[in-house]
Design an enzyme around this catalytic site. Structure first.
Site, mmCIF file in Angstrom:
data_model
loop_
_atom_site.group_PDB
_atom_site.id
_atom_site.type_symbol
_atom_site.label_atom_id
_atom_site.label_comp_id
_atom_site.label_asym_id
_atom_site.label_seq_id
_atom_site.Cartn_x
_atom_site.Cartn_y
_atom_site.Cartn_z
ATOM 1 N N GLY A 121 3.144 8.491 11.351
ATOM 2 C CA GLY A 121 2.765 8.598 9.940
ATOM 3 C C GLY A 121 2.929 9.977 9.346
ATOM 4 O O GLY A 121 4.045 10.462 9.161
ATOM 5 N N THR A 125 0.824 -1.213 0.000
ATOM 6 C CA THR A 125 0.000 0.000 0.000
ATOM 7 C C THR A 125 0.856 1.260 0.000
ATOM 8 O O THR A 125 0.679 2.155 -0.835
ATOM 9 C CB THR A 125 -0.897 0.004 1.262
ATOM 10 O OG1 THR A 125 -1.527 -1.275 1.364
ATOM 11 C CG2 THR A 125 -1.961 1.068 1.178
ATOM 12 N N ILE A 133 2.284 12.906 10.611
ATOM 13 C CA ILE A 133 2.762 13.984 11.497
ATOM 14 C C ILE A 133 4.288 13.952 11.477
ATOM 15 O O ILE A 133 4.873 12.942 11.847
ATOM 16 C CB ILE A 133 2.285 13.787 12.952
ATOM 17 C CG1 ILE A 133 0.757 13.712 13.022
ATOM 18 C CG2 ILE A 133 2.819 14.896 13.843
ATOM 19 C CD1 ILE A 133 0.244 13.378 14.432
ATOM 20 N N LYS A 160 7.076 2.685 18.679
ATOM 21 C CA LYS A 160 7.225 4.077 18.237
ATOM 22 C C LYS A 160 7.800 4.948 19.355
ATOM 23 O O LYS A 160 8.646 5.800 19.131
ATOM 24 C CB LYS A 160 5.870 4.620 17.786
ATOM 25 C CG LYS A 160 5.363 3.951 16.504
ATOM 26 C CD LYS A 160 3.882 4.242 16.266
ATOM 27 C CE LYS A 160 3.382 3.630 14.957
ATOM 28 N NZ LYS A 160 1.900 3.652 14.877
#
Lengths: 459, 459
Positions: free
Chosen positions: A161, A40, A163, A232
């Site tokens: 992502g 994707t 940001i 993260k």
């Protein structure tokens, strides 16, 4: 109006593009780039490079010329139209092409992603990746190797992502000591909690809806058990605090055991429950954790809806700065990957990468706070036998541990067959060790049902 | 815990600092820097450079060595302790010192700020500035001169203070076509509107309070009449859209004529009035304006309180991204200036500056939309004589101009001596030209008092 005047596509046979928007129709240089992995995000990156070559050229001062796209199966149907001859299943086409300088490595998981990145670095390529699981697991090895080889790794898309939090904390806020970072980094969990909060259903129904909408995987474990957010947070804690931490050492709890009643009681008290990735400097060191926490309604993090992400950073000079955007999805992630490719092609990444505190042999710049010493306010919920004196026993026990009570709510029995009633207590600041010990003793009381609940209140 | 282990201050007689937090206690190079103008922000910048040399060294890979501070009056008492011998009233000390590479020019106003920057550029210095009024007025001259000389100008602090919006739109979102930017860029105006909204007072009382708290100047005109926001918007419109626009050509209205009743009526309808710096691409070109607008409660921009700033950007790949932080003040502004100094010292600014679309001779990449063609929803308030048929006359007139009504509220007379009653109409999307013409005709009706009010609703 034409936004993109006189701009030839880099894929219509020209060797240099005519950038009509600038003074002298600059003849553009080219930098060869490649993509490994056409899922994707890979397809989104290809689309931005192919359809908007003028845009990237304007920001890079050169064309990012997509030369190879490496996939496992070249015959699989895909949504993106690639120029003839660039798709391949042979990584060596990239390795051996000296015109390729920057490679977006977009294969997920640990292997072969790790080996591919190391091979790319060793062949002189700079690497861009969105693979946070890999960086959280093997970041030190990859970053060290890149440094030894004089190469760089860019990874804006690996946390939050769309940001641009990596660039913001490692470049824009560089004059600050970051004092805290509180963030919503898992869109799946936030979607589920938002749904439960707004519509009152249980965890399982909200998860099923998220799966139906493509916002949760068939196996959602990594998202809902806090793993993804911890991975993260580990990356961000390296960047913000120079912390050396493996994600699995970050205390974490997900939302998969959350009781809808706690969302309801919290709402009644003016709070929302959010899955918070929490990092804070305290007197004794840095605190890191991932956990559902109560956030006061009206505070920016409490208002983050659906599958959005958000990051609240406090710097000692800048004060509080808040970022909000899409944490996942094809084009937001591709936006971050292509920005990294531009930064790498023009040389900004090479400069920044040298000063990031990401490698394994670096000195740990902060200590970790002793978990038991951490102070926080707590939400506690006990299901108790509905008889006189129980409330007094519980509050007395809290008092013995030096835990001061801010407010108490005893909710009415919801139906007459219920054996117990819920009591919710909001505490003033107390030590984690005291709160844990008190909870354990209260849970052992014969008038209190098993599994009392406790969440930190984000202050 | 020590966050800053083994780090000598660069101001304790050492010529290179020992960066204890990195592997090999790297001996640091030095880059000479200077400050021109030691007002509030200048003192904050000096403080960050002097007290946190380790921090800037860590992010820059070198010490930013403060060599000269140029002021008008060297005897004026100041809050910052400067090392002996660096304060001077002679700009030539900076000009003639080849060790100085980066200069923070923090003198406000147009002259001598403009001449100082040009002199610095001509003597081979890279410049950092927070002076948005100067850039809005003479940006093209300054940016062109810097380019001709192969130098750079960094100006993160010139818009939104501590929010790193310049870097975010010119670097982090470079893979996107920015579709819109809606922002609160004037903290004074936002403070006044927030106070009027939360406490219900009038404009003058809120302004007086802001002045008492140091959040508004003795002469607040530039802040409250929209000039300051328009100057910042002009800079951002250059960066986001390649627009060539002088701030004074941006249609603007401030908050100085705002009627507290409109805040009250808006609130009743679920909106807050905010001073919005508005930029949006539409079919016919770009729309730019500064004006009070209605923002739906719960939307991030509606929730910006006190003197904070916020920027909401929509990119075609990343979707909506929202930034919130302190738009002014000593340390937030100094944070942005010092980040720029680091970026300039390490070479990132030189790379970025080349691709910013900021110079005078650049081709305009977008057209401006014809103002009358703009579509928007509107809030309209008319004070009318309380007699039958007036409502029908007004709605009829709107209908004649093709303006469709979403809702109508007629408020009760507030006291019996009032001659008129207010009618508030929320319209569906309509053309600016139609709305303007209809308002004019309605204002001319004998049953309608002078000065009806109209605000755009931010969608």
């Amino acid at each position: 109006m034409s936004l993109e005047k006189n701009v030839d596509s880099p894929y219509i046979g020209t060797q240099s593009i005519n950038l009509g928007s600038q003074t002298n129709c600059l003849k553009m240089n080219k930098t060869g780039v490649a993509i490994v992995g056409l899922g994707t995000v890979g397809q989104g990156v290809a689309q931005l490079l192919l359809d908007h070559g003028d845009r990237t050229a304007r920001h890079a001062g050169r064309t990012l010329w997509l030369t190879h796209v490496v996939v496992k199966d070249i015959h699989k149907p895909r949504d993106v139209d690639l120029p003839a001859g660039i798709i391949t299943n042979d990584l060596n086409k990239v390795i051996n092409d000296d015109s390729v300088k920057v490679v977006a490595q977009l294969v997920g998981g640990i292997e072969p992603a790790r080996s591919i990145i190391l091979k790319l670095l060793e062949s002189g390529k700079d690497v861009v990746t969105a693979n946070k699981a890999l960086l959280a697991e093997h970041g030190p090895e990859i970053f060290d190797r890149a440094r030894q080889l004089g190469r760089s790794v860019a990874f804006e898309a690996s946390a939050a992502g769309g940001i641009p939090i990596i660039t913001n904390v490692s470049q824009c806020l560089s004059a600050n000591q970051i004092e805290s970072l509180h963030a919503i980094l898992n869109g799946t969990s936030n979607f589920i909690l938002s749904k439960m909060d707004s519509e009152g259903g249980d965890y399982q129904s909200a998860l099923t809806l998220a799966q139906k909408l493509g916002l949760a995987e068939a196996d959602p474990a990594m998202d809902v058990d806090g793993t993804d957010a911890a991975q993260k947070l580990a990356i961000l804690a390296h960047l913000c605090f120079g912390a050396r931490v493996h994600w699995s050492d970050i205390p974490r709890r997900g939302i998969d055991s959350i009781d809808e009643r706690d969302l309801k009681f919290s709402k009644h008290l003016g709070y929302r429950i959010k899955l918070i990735a929490f990092a804070k400097l305290a007197g004794t060191g840095i605190q890191l954790m991932v956990s559902p926490m109560l956030v006061k309604t009206g505070k920016p993090l409490a208002e983050v809806q659906a599958n959005f992400n958000a990051v609240s950073v406090v710097g000692d000079a800048v004060g509080p700065v808040f970022f909000h955007g899409q944490g996942a999805g094809q084009m937001p992630t591709a936006s971050a990957v292509v920005a990294d490719m531009i930064d790498t092609a023009v040389g900004r990444t090479a400069i920044t990468f040298k000063t990031l505190e990401l490698w394994a042999d670096g000195h740990q710049r902060v200590d970790f706070a002793e978990p038991g010493d951490l102070e926080g306010r707590y939400y506690m919920r006990f299901d108790v036998v509905d008889q006189p004196g129980v409330m007094g026993q519980i509050t007395g026990r809290l008092g013995q541990h030096g835990i001061s009570i801010a407010s108490v709510y005893q909710h009415e029995t919801q139906n007459e067959h219920q054996q117990t009633v819920p009591i919710v207590i909001m505490t003033h600041a107390a030590k984690e060790s005291a709160a844990r010990a008190a909870m354990k003793q209260i849970a052992d009381m014969p008038t209190v049902a098993e599994s009392p609940e406790r969440f930190r209140i984000l202050s």
